[in-house]
Design an enzyme around this catalytic site. Structure first.
Site, PDB file in Angstrom:
ATOM      1  N   HIS A 298       0.849  -1.191   0.000  1.00  0.00           N
ATOM      2  CA  HIS A 298       0.000   0.000   0.000  1.00  0.00           C
ATOM      3  C   HIS A 298       0.885   1.241   0.000  1.00  0.00           C
ATOM      4  O   HIS A 298       1.849   1.336   0.744  1.00  0.00           O
ATOM      5  CB  HIS A 298      -0.897   0.007   1.237  1.00  0.00           C
ATOM      6  CG  HIS A 298      -1.649   1.270   1.411  1.00  0.00           C
ATOM      7  ND1 HIS A 298      -2.748   1.574   0.658  1.00  0.00           N
ATOM      8  CD2 HIS A 298      -1.448   2.322   2.223  1.00  0.00           C
ATOM      9  CE1 HIS A 298      -3.200   2.767   1.012  1.00  0.00           C
ATOM     10  NE2 HIS A 298      -2.424   3.237   1.963  1.00  0.00           N
TER      11      HIS A 298
ATOM     12  N   ARG B 260      -7.319  16.006   3.003  1.00  0.00           N
ATOM     13  CA  ARG B 260      -7.827  14.667   2.714  1.00  0.00           C
ATOM     14  C   ARG B 260      -8.257  14.013   4.008  1.00  0.00           C
ATOM     15  O   ARG B 260      -7.642  14.190   5.056  1.00  0.00           O
ATOM     16  CB  ARG B 260      -6.704  13.867   2.060  1.00  0.00           C
ATOM     17  CG  ARG B 260      -6.983  12.423   1.882  1.00  0.00           C
ATOM     18  CD  ARG B 260      -5.763  11.750   1.314  1.00  0.00           C
ATOM     19  NE  ARG B 260      -5.468  10.587   2.119  1.00  0.00           N
ATOM     20  CZ  ARG B 260      -4.757   9.564   1.702  1.00  0.00           C
ATOM     21  NH1 ARG B 260      -4.227   9.588   0.515  1.00  0.00           N
ATOM     22  NH2 ARG B 260      -4.551   8.554   2.469  1.00  0.00           N
TER      23      ARG B 260
END
Length: 82
Positions: A11, A21
């Site tokens: 990831h 975000r």
């Protein structure tokens, strides 16, 4: 679980300093006694199991004994595959 048919990727996340975000983590796991093994359809004489069966508890124990970047699944690989 795919006996090497599909490989997982690490990831990675990129941050953007110009835009905010929000991330949300969701965790799900089988019971600690769940046996992790490739489905029988993926294990044949031509493609033997790459990993020995293990429980979710075994995997968690391995996870907590290693550093974050270490590969855990290799601890369960059948020795002849190295």
């Amino acid at each position: 679980m795919t006996n090497g048919r599909f490989a997982s990727v690490r990831h990675r996340a990129m941050t953007n300093s110009q835009k905010s975000r929000m991330s949300m983590a969701y965790f799900g796991a089988p019971p600690l006694t769940a046996r992790i093994v490739a489905p029988p359809v993926l294990v044949t004489p031509q493609t033997p199991s790459l990993f020995r069966p293990f429980t979710w508890a075994d995997y968690k124990k391995a996870t907590y004994s290693l550093r974050l970047g270490d590969t855990r699944i290799d601890l369960f690989r059948n020795r002849k595959d190295f």
